[in-house]
Motif scaffolding. Structure first.
Motif, short mmCIF file in Angstrom:
data_model
loop_
_atom_site.label_atom_id
_atom_site.label_comp_id
_atom_site.label_asym_id
_atom_site.label_seq_id
_atom_site.Cartn_x
_atom_site.Cartn_y
_atom_site.Cartn_z
N HIS A 1 0.82 -1.21 0.00
CA HIS A 1 0.00 0.00 0.00
C HIS A 1 0.85 1.25 0.00
O HIS A 1 0.34 2.33 0.32
CB HIS A 1 -0.98 0.00 1.18
N HIS A 2 2.14 1.15 -0.35
CA HIS A 2 2.99 2.33 -0.44
C HIS A 2 2.84 2.98 -1.82
O HIS A 2 3.03 2.30 -2.84
CB HIS A 2 4.46 1.96 -0.24
N ALA A 3 2.55 4.29 -1.83
CA ALA A 3 2.45 5.00 -3.12
C ALA A 3 3.79 4.93 -3.85
O ALA A 3 3.84 4.97 -5.08
CB ALA A 3 2.05 6.45 -2.87
N VAL B 1 16.22 5.43 11.10
CA VAL B 1 15.52 6.67 11.42
C VAL B 1 14.03 6.53 11.11
O VAL B 1 13.64 6.11 10.03
CB VAL B 1 16.11 7.84 10.59
N SER B 2 13.20 6.88 12.10
CA SER B 2 11.75 6.96 11.92
C SER B 2 11.36 8.42 11.86
O SER B 2 11.76 9.21 12.73
CB SER B 2 11.03 6.33 13.11
N MET B 3 10.57 8.79 10.86
CA MET B 3 10.10 10.17 10.74
C MET B 3 8.58 10.20 10.63
O MET B 3 7.99 9.34 9.99
CB MET B 3 10.69 10.82 9.48
N ARG B 4 7.97 11.23 11.22
CA ARG B 4 6.54 11.43 11.10
C ARG B 4 6.29 12.91 10.81
O ARG B 4 7.08 13.77 11.22
CB ARG B 4 5.80 11.06 12.41
N SER B 5 5.16 13.20 10.12
CA SER B 5 4.75 14.58 9.90
C SER B 5 3.28 14.69 10.27
O SER B 5 2.53 13.72 10.16
CB SER B 5 4.94 14.95 8.43
N ALA C 1 4.70 9.26 7.19
CA ALA C 1 5.49 8.31 8.00
C ALA C 1 6.53 7.67 7.10
O ALA C 1 6.19 6.99 6.15
CB ALA C 1 4.59 7.24 8.61
N ALA C 2 7.79 7.92 7.39
CA ALA C 2 8.84 7.43 6.49
C ALA C 2 10.09 7.14 7.29
O ALA C 2 10.15 7.42 8.50
CB ALA C 2 9.11 8.46 5.40
N GLY C 3 11.09 6.57 6.63
CA GLY C 3 12.33 6.25 7.34
C GLY C 3 13.48 6.00 6.39
O GLY C 3 13.29 5.90 5.17
P1 5GP Z 1 8.83 3.20 10.87
O1 5GP Z 1 9.25 4.55 11.30
O2 5GP Z 1 7.54 2.76 11.45
O3 5GP Z 1 9.92 2.20 10.97
O4 5GP Z 1 8.57 3.32 9.30
C1 5GP Z 1 7.59 4.15 8.76
C2 5GP Z 1 7.49 3.87 7.28
O5 5GP Z 1 8.69 4.30 6.65
C3 5GP Z 1 7.38 2.38 6.95
O6 5GP Z 1 6.04 2.05 6.69
C4 5GP Z 1 8.20 2.22 5.72
O7 5GP Z 1 7.37 2.45 4.62
C5 5GP Z 1 9.17 3.37 5.72
N1 5GP Z 1 10.57 3.06 6.09
C6 5GP Z 1 11.10 3.02 7.31
N2 5GP Z 1 12.43 2.77 7.28
C7 5GP Z 1 12.74 2.66 5.97
C8 5GP Z 1 13.97 2.41 5.25
O8 5GP Z 1 15.05 2.25 5.81
N3 5GP Z 1 13.87 2.34 3.88
C9 5GP Z 1 12.69 2.52 3.22
N4 5GP Z 1 12.70 2.43 1.89
N5 5GP Z 1 11.54 2.78 3.86
C10 5GP Z 1 11.55 2.84 5.20
#
Ligand code: 5GP
Ligand code: MN
Length: 350
Positions: free
Chosen positions: A126-128, A290-294, A315-317
């Motif tokens: 479900h990732h764009a 790294v976990s990021m949120r906006s 939500a990305a990382g």
């Molecule tokens: P979380 O912070 O919960 O680990 O990740 C949030 C979202 O960011 C996940 O659903 C995933 O799509 C994406 N993500 C997190 N870490 C990575 C990474 O190292 N590489 C990529 N391509 N996506 C990531």
């Protein structure tokens, strides 16, 4: 009746191809299910729930796996279907069919990516930002979780929901919608939750296990890590960034495993003064997850992609290198050039 395809989602041809790929498995055919590295509730829940469904269809040669250390985070150690899991090193080398769950790109599949070339591969996601790396793509950016896509495919295969399948899909849906709080929580999400609950699963017990239980040491560790949270109100064109970090030494001092840090971002992102929040988690020498949120003003997936990762808009990382402060500085630099949309409201969603 088939639903109309969501914009950018799977077409009738995609669904038909996926159903045909499963139905045309030879007797004794081997199926390998894969999800992304450091699996979360959606990755594990959608993969295991679908795997249990295939088992109900009579598939016997069935394995589920994910790259990296074969450690299932404690909150998910009661999931039904865990007996399907094998360490990546033991995964079938030449499967007849591969299904891949919740991975936006091949980079999330580590060494398991070679299996995609050896068999028909169905990608459920479900990732764009999905890079369409398989043969058959069931990718629906409008879906709140990969488990939404998994349930649709199970329905098309004629697999009825039972309590075990439902628990897996519920864990996936509840984790990716932040317990049904994020904007992705549509009427269809609640309708799916109703179907899952109708099997008799216990939402209170499941939620306590996956969201509200952690070791005492993790609570002390959270206290320490949260106390060093930093607020930078000028970042992201004045929308603000709040961030903290946790080292491997922090984990060792409190006797904790790395996955206990995953819910930390949900505390950090509460800071009212910042749109962007980050948790920088050490994974090796000068290496950080790294976990990021906006909250909506910044598309953090763009920031993550620019720094070698990916994810969703809110939500990305990515994997950061250097010291924790260098990683935070790299994020701040990207935020300075990021597209900022002050009109868009929202909350994080994975
Ligand atoms: P979380 O912070 O919960 O680990 O990740 C949030 C979202 O960011 C996940 O659903 C995933 O799509 C994406 N993500 C997190 N870490 C990575 C990474 O190292 N590489 C990529 N391509 N996506 C990531
Ligand atoms: Mn997901």
């Amino acid at each position: 009746m088939a639903e109309p395809p969501a914009p950018g989602g799977p077409t009738e041809e995609d669904w038909a191809a996926a159903v045909a790929a499963v139905r045309s498995l030879p007797a004794g055919g081997r199926v390998l299910l894969i999800c992304h590295v450091n699996p979360d509730g959606d990755a594990l829940g959608s993969m295991l729930g679908f795997g249990l469904g295939l088992r109900r269809l009579g598939v016997r040669q069935l394995q589920a796996t994910f790259p990296g250390p074969p450690e299932v985070p404690e909150p998910f150690r009661a999931l039904p279907g865990l007996d399907l899991l094998v360490p990546a090193a033991q995964a079938i080398a030449d499967p007849d069919l591969v299904l891949c769950f919740d991975a936006a790109s091949e980079s999330r599949l580590g060494d398991l990516v070679d299996r995609l070339d050896r068999a028909p591969a169905i990608v459920l996601d479900h990732h764009a930002s999905n890079t369409r790396f398989g043969g058959i793509h069931l990718v629906d950016p409008a879906a709140a979780a990969t488990s939404v896509v998994a349930e649709r495919l199970l329905t098309r295969l004629g697999v009825p929901l039972d309590q075990e399948i439902a628990e897996c899909l519920y864990v996936a849906l509840a984790t990716d919608t932040g317990s049904f709080r994020f904007d992705m929580t549509t009427p269809a999400v609640h309708e799916m939750a109703a179907r899952l609950l109708a099997t008799g699963i216990r939402p209170g017990e499941i939620s306590r296990r996956i969201f509200d239980t952690r070791p005492f040491g993790a609570i002390r560790l959270y206290g320490e890590v949260l106390s060093r949270t930093t607020l930078d109100p000028a970042a992201a064109g004045g929308h603000g960034m709040v961030w903290t970090y946790a080292t491997q030494d922090d984990l060792a001092r409190h006797g904790q495993r790395p996955y206990v840090l995953e819910p930390l971002i949900d505390s950090v992102r509460c800071a009212a003064e910042a749109d962007v929040s980050c948790v920088v988690k050490q994974t090796g020498t000068r290496e950080w997850a790294v976990s990021m949120r906006s909250k909506g003003a910044v598309d953090v997936s763009r920031v993550a992609v620019a720094l070698g990762g990916g994810g969703h808009r809110l939500a990305a990382g990515f994997t950061g290198r250097g010291t924790a402060h260098e990683v935070a500085a790299a994020i701040r630099d990207e935020l300075d050039t990021a597209l900022i949309d002050p009109e868009v409201p929202g909350q994080a969603g994975v």
